[in-house]
Design an enzyme around this catalytic site. Structure first.
Site, short mmCIF file in Angstrom:
data_model
loop_
_atom_site.label_atom_id
_atom_site.label_comp_id
_atom_site.label_asym_id
_atom_site.label_seq_id
_atom_site.Cartn_x
_atom_site.Cartn_y
_atom_site.Cartn_z
CE1 TYR A 53 117.31 95.16 22.79
CE2 TYR A 53 116.04 95.56 20.81
CZ TYR A 53 116.19 95.67 22.17
OH TYR A 53 115.21 96.29 22.92
CB SER A 207 107.22 92.50 27.23
OG SER A 207 108.55 92.12 27.01
N PRO A 208 104.30 93.63 25.17
CG PRO A 208 103.44 94.14 23.06
CD PRO A 208 104.73 93.97 23.80
CE LYS A 217 103.71 81.48 22.86
NZ LYS A 217 104.93 81.78 22.07
#
Length: 327
Positions: A53, A207-208, A217
């Site tokens: 990351y 990624s829930p 959105k």
């Protein structure tokens, strides 16, 4: 925040985890500090990162914040190793690479141990028993307290977890597996989740919120400050902007309106309370977004809402997942 046992182990984690995928790249040190402090003050403990990351910057930034902002003892630090930036070899599960990567992670994090260490992905070029031996060595040396895997499919998880339970010698049982899971991605329900439940492995959904799509959105447009508008993250969001996803998002929005809550809260509560789930990992960009996600703590979805969301998002699982005699 409620704490849950991670799989069939004594390790307890907050039932919402904080993800750091964008730290050191899209999230700077000030936003990261605000998020970590808000998460800690809300009773959150599980912070998830990985050695890739931000090319290591996420771990380094987390280490800096633990040094002066949040006590190390109050956090359950989870990191991963095995993913490679090399396009010719995306994964390296060799014992040498994994243990060297763990040492590098500990140096960046500024800690003597991580609470949970994952193999980031299955490496078909390395014998699985060699990969798993790295987990055993990490735990027996005290560099990791618990071990898990990430992005393993059903047979890979079942083989790994069974090997750890049945092979001779001192083996470290798998505490967790991390995969994408949401109302827009229920593929883990075919084989991974049944295997995890049977073998006592806790599921940590990534990624829930369906890569942000389940917040609603993107219903009418793509916000300029969203991942969908980001040059390097737009392809990550695009698969969940089709007609099927739209129907699911509309159902989530309808449920949210009826409960006087937000679509984010409905989607996150649904996955948080699925059987076998220990803690969804939320990757917010700002403290405000994280606070909105943490507000789900007080929400439990009514059974009829859960059934409706189950129905509208149900994946097609036929033979051999269902009883063949009913086909």
């Amino acid at each position: 925040m409620e704490q849950r046992h991670l799989g069939r182990t004594g390790l307890r984690v907050s039932r919402i985890g904080l993800g750091t995928l964008t730290w050191g790249r899209d999230t700077d040190e000030h936003d990261a500090a605000d998020m970590l402090k808000a998460f800690w003050e809300a009773g959150g403990t599980l912070v998830d990162t990985a050695d890739v990351y931000g090319a290591g910057e996420a771990e380094y930034l987390l280490g800096q914040l633990m040094e002066g902002l949040v006590p190390r003892r109050d956090l359950v630090i989870s990191t991963k190793a095995g993913s490679m930036p090399d396009p010719d070899r995306r994964f390296d599960g060799s014992r040498g690479h994994l243990l060297a990567a763990l040492d590098a992670s500990l140096a960046r994090l500024g800690t003597d141990y991580v609470d949970l260490w994952h193999v980031h992905a299955f490496d078909p070029e390395t014998p699985l028993e060699e990969t798993l031996q790295a987990l055993d060595l990490a735990v027996s040396s005290g560099r990791a307290r618990y071990a898990g895997v990430s992005n393993f499919c059903g047979w890979q998880l079942a083989k790994a977890a069974t090997w750890q339970l049945a092979a001779p010698g001192t083996r470290t049982r798998l505490a967790a597996t991390q995969l994408e899971y949401s109302l827009l991605q229920r593929g883990v329900e075919r084989e991974v989740l049944p295997a995890a439940l049977d073998l006592g492995v806790g599921l940590l959904p990534s990624s829930p919120l369906g890569r942000g799509v389940l917040t609603g959105k993107y219903r009418t447009s793509t916000p300029a400050d969203s991942r969908g508008a980001s040059e390097h993250l737009a392809p990550f969001v695009a698969p969940y902007l089709d007609d099927t996803a739209t129907r699911i998002v509309e159902a989530v929005t309808t449920a949210a309106d009826g409960l006087a809550v937000t679509p984010l809260q409905v989607a996150l509560a649904w996955v948080r309370d699925r059987p076998g789930v220990a803690a969804p990992i939320v990757g917010a960009r700002t403290a405000q977004q994280l606070t909105a996600a943490l507000s789900v703590e007080a929400l439990s979805l009514p059974d009829e809402i859960c059934r409706a969301l189950d129905d509208v998002s149900a994946p097609v699982h036929r033979y051999p997942d269902h009883d063949w005699s009913t086909l």
